[in-house]
Scaffold this motif. Sequence first.
Motif, PDB file in Angstrom:
ATOM      1  N   ALA A 214       0.810  -1.216   0.000  1.00 56.49           N
ATOM      2  CA  ALA A 214       0.000   0.000   0.000  1.00 56.49           C
ATOM      3  C   ALA A 214       0.843   1.266   0.000  1.00 56.49           C
ATOM      4  N   MET A 215       1.999   1.240   0.634  1.00 58.19           N
ATOM      5  CA  MET A 215       2.760   2.463   0.880  1.00 58.19           C
ATOM      6  C   MET A 215       3.056   3.307  -0.355  1.00 58.19           C
ATOM      7  N   PRO A 216       3.435   2.726  -1.492  1.00 58.94           N
ATOM      8  CA  PRO A 216       3.742   3.582  -2.648  1.00 58.94           C
ATOM      9  C   PRO A 216       2.573   4.439  -3.119  1.00 58.94           C
ATOM     10  N   PHE A 217       1.352   4.051  -2.764  1.00 61.27           N
ATOM     11  CA  PHE A 217       0.173   4.762  -3.245  1.00 61.27           C
ATOM     12  C   PHE A 217      -0.434   5.688  -2.189  1.00 61.27           C
ATOM     13  N   LEU A 218       0.134   5.690  -0.999  1.00 59.88           N
ATOM     14  CA  LEU A 218      -0.381   6.530   0.074  1.00 59.88           C
ATOM     15  C   LEU A 218       0.254   7.909   0.035  1.00 59.88           C
ATOM     16  N   LEU A 219      -0.473   8.891   0.534  1.00 61.67           N
ATOM     17  CA  LEU A 219       0.068  10.238   0.625  1.00 61.67           C
ATOM     18  C   LEU A 219       1.135  10.300   1.695  1.00 61.67           C
ATOM     19  N   THR A 220       2.093  11.196   1.502  1.00 60.47           N
ATOM     20  CA  THR A 220       3.080  11.438   2.544  1.00 60.47           C
ATOM     21  C   THR A 220       2.489  12.401   3.556  1.00 60.47           C
ATOM     22  N   ALA A 221       3.285  12.749   4.551  1.00 63.20           N
ATOM     23  CA  ALA A 221       2.754  13.556   5.651  1.00 63.20           C
ATOM     24  C   ALA A 221       2.976  15.050   5.486  1.00 63.20           C
ATOM     25  N   ASN A 222       3.600  15.481   4.406  1.00 63.96           N
ATOM     26  CA  ASN A 222       3.838  16.901   4.209  1.00 63.96           C
ATOM     27  C   ASN A 222       2.578  17.624   3.768  1.00 63.96           C
ATOM     28  N   ALA A 223       2.496  18.879   4.057  1.00 65.08           N
ATOM     29  CA  ALA A 223       1.418  19.713   3.535  1.00 65.08           C
ATOM     30  C   ALA A 223       1.930  20.408   2.280  1.00 65.08           C
ATOM     31  N   GLY A 224       1.177  20.322   1.214  1.00 62.21           N
ATOM     32  CA  GLY A 224       1.617  20.964  -0.012  1.00 62.21           C
ATOM     33  C   GLY A 224       1.069  20.288  -1.247  1.00 62.21           C
ATOM     34  N   ALA A 225       1.645  20.599  -2.372  1.00 57.95           N
ATOM     35  CA  ALA A 225       1.149  20.100  -3.654  1.00 57.95           C
ATOM     36  C   ALA A 225       1.848  18.801  -4.031  1.00 57.95           C
ATOM     37  N   ASN A 226       1.624  18.379  -5.278  1.00 58.80           N
ATOM     38  CA  ASN A 226       2.302  17.212  -5.856  1.00 58.80           C
ATOM     39  C   ASN A 226       2.070  15.927  -5.071  1.00 58.80           C
ATOM     40  N   GLY A 227       0.827  15.705  -4.679  1.00 55.19           N
ATOM     41  CA  GLY A 227       0.481  14.444  -4.044  1.00 55.19           C
ATOM     42  C   GLY A 227       0.836  14.346  -2.579  1.00 55.19           C
ATOM     43  N   THR A 228       1.206  15.456  -1.961  1.00 53.54           N
ATOM     44  CA  THR A 228       1.560  15.398  -0.553  1.00 53.54           C
ATOM     45  C   THR A 228       0.323  15.556   0.314  1.00 53.54           C
ATOM     46  N   PHE A 229       0.523  15.416   1.606  1.00 54.78           N
ATOM     47  CA  PHE A 229      -0.571  15.275   2.557  1.00 54.78           C
ATOM     48  C   PHE A 229      -1.122  16.647   2.942  1.00 54.78           C
ATOM     49  N   ALA A 230      -2.204  17.072   2.315  1.00 56.38           N
ATOM     50  CA  ALA A 230      -2.814  18.359   2.614  1.00 56.38           C
ATOM     51  C   ALA A 230      -3.578  18.279   3.939  1.00 56.38           C
ATOM     52  N   ALA A 231      -3.871  19.448   4.517  1.00 53.53           N
ATOM     53  CA  ALA A 231      -4.491  19.500   5.840  1.00 53.53           C
ATOM     54  C   ALA A 231      -5.835  18.772   5.890  1.00 53.53           C
ATOM     55  N   ASN A 232      -6.579  18.805   4.788  1.00 49.35           N
ATOM     56  CA  ASN A 232      -7.896  18.161   4.815  1.00 49.35           C
ATOM     57  C   ASN A 232      -7.813  16.640   4.797  1.00 49.35           C
ATOM     58  N   TYR A 233      -6.603  16.075   4.682  1.00 50.13           N
ATOM     59  CA  TYR A 233      -6.431  14.628   4.763  1.00 50.13           C
ATOM     60  C   TYR A 233      -5.933  14.197   6.137  1.00 50.13           C
ATOM     61  N   TYR A 234      -5.841  15.127   7.061  1.00 49.77           N
ATOM     62  CA  TYR A 234      -5.432  14.788   8.426  1.00 49.77           C
ATOM     63  C   TYR A 234      -6.414  13.768   8.998  1.00 49.77           C
ATOM     64  N   GLY A 235      -5.878  12.675   9.529  1.00 50.34           N
ATOM     65  CA  GLY A 235      -6.724  11.616  10.055  1.00 50.34           C
ATOM     66  C   GLY A 235      -6.874  10.432   9.125  1.00 50.34           C
ATOM     67  N   ARG A 236      -6.372  10.570   7.885  1.00 49.79           N
ATOM     68  CA  ARG A 236      -6.430   9.449   6.953  1.00 49.79           C
ATOM     69  C   ARG A 236      -5.131   8.640   7.050  1.00 49.79           C
TER      70      ARG A 236
END
Length: 603
Positions: A214-236
């Motif tokens: 699963a890991m290659p397809f999951l978002l990272t924990a950074n906030a920002g663009a290019n597939g990174t972990f935006a604030a609205n994904y907190y908790g996923r």
Amino acid sequence: MMKHIELYKQVSFAILVMVIALAVVSCKKLADDTPPAELIGDDLVFDTKDSLGVNAEKFLNNIYADLPRGFNRIGVSSQTLFSITASVGNILDAGSDDAVPNGNTDLIQYFSTGGISSSVNPDNTWSANYAAIRKVNIFLSKIDRVPLFTKGLKDRWKAEARSLRAMFYFELLKRWGGVPLIGNKVFDAAEQINVPRNSYGEVQNYILSELDSAMPFLLTANAGANGTFAANYYGRFGRGAAMALKSRLLLYAASPLNNPGNDITKWALAAAASKAIMDSVSAAKFTYALHNAATTSHYSTTTLAGITTAANLSAYVTSVNKFLSIFSTASNNEIILPYMATTNNSVETNNDPVGYTRAGAGKTNPTQELVDEYEMTNGKMILESGSGYVAANPYYNRDPRFPSTVTYNGLYWLNRPVQTYDGGLDRPFGFGVRNSGETRTGYYMRKFMTSNSSTTDFTATNHVFPIFRYAEILLNYAEAQNEAVGPDNSVYAAVNAIRARVGMPNLPSGLNQADMRTRIRHERRVEMAFEEQRFWDIRRWKIAQNVLNGTLHGIQAKLTGTTVNYQVVEVTPVKFDAGKMYWYPVPFNELVSNPSMTQNPNW
């Protein structure tokens, strides 16, 4: 697994479909051709024309509600699918040596009195976790129908679902050991279940395989663009959460309960899993960090006056507020995966000292055993030479995490100091008089509770239960690395970072491996208290037979004039049968309904 579990799962899916259907109907004008909600099936949820996947995402979001929710979840009579109720229950650690419930007949004590059985288990999550696994399997079997427009979104949703399934299997594994693996199978409600248990190692390897895939397809924990972990994904479930689960899984696998031969390679694997997260933080791939800001002012120098020296008071108050802010800030970089809930007042309702007019239940009573673990601010244990501890003033100059975790006599709360002396507002009957309704140990739980509420009413506010947080990763690494190679500089650095956050001094240099092991276990206990860690730690370390056989203690405080005198007292006997209690008994209904099911030893 059993037929009645599968029927329950079908019902839960039907409820979800109905909720979605009602939401859809409420958003459009009713027409003569609108079908009744009960006739709408999964074609609505996994809609072949829904390029946004609105209802499919709702289904996935519903699975998140099955993550471990923490707090006072044991004995709660009604937990809805979508929120935490205000029903009175107990924290899991009230069944450990860290706390007792304020009612001596509460079921949570069965874990510390030897009362659990295959028919009576206060933490029987077998059905709930397999129900959640079924939801994941339904999602994975049907999501390909949905023509999602956003590139990569379907792969990410599948990866999140598989990570959730891995989490549910881990929740089963740590309780029962090997359990049946069912892969992607979705059983029919009427289908006879005849599935044997897999081994501990097989379940562990399945979880690892799912996470790595699963890991290659999951978002990272950074906030920002290019597939990174935006604030609205907190908790996923992002990549960091999957790595954190891997860290905990491998640590448990390396621990004495599951590694009786002390295979060092298992400790090395566990250390590497935690180090991978730490390295990703160093490389700025993840933004995790120890929360180091007093974002909520729980206390001031006025309300904590007298708790430490005047010269140290300001820094001390900041340290207390920093630690409490981890759990009262809606989102922060320390929390890798939280259990997300709407603002609520359940933590205060369940755990408030009983003497306030808003009438909290005061359910969680920390033990003297836990209280004695908190060092003095100079880094010495209370009975250690040169600590400065004075029995007549036992709560002075203690680790700032102590008043952040335990409510004791004299600690300020809401509008006054707490009174847990005999006859005080928060212990009106006194030690040994009542078996419920007030503290049995002389203490209440402070951790997680917010202090911005009214003295007469409970205010709904943020309560963040950390399923994984970065401090645990550092502790996981320190423990595993110490066992793999000994107390090298990286072990010291990991532990000292956690201590520095609250102004505690570094560990003494020159510790050997055994001494460092003791220090790490101590640090884990005081840092992670009431976060559903101690309950499992004493099992995986195989020390439950030592700490849960004998007597748990509390404090009796007596007010004479203006002076309070303290005496340690016996609260409750405890019993732990090492021959069987390190694993839960398989539920009786599972044994009778599944011909291939076997019971854990000696149950």
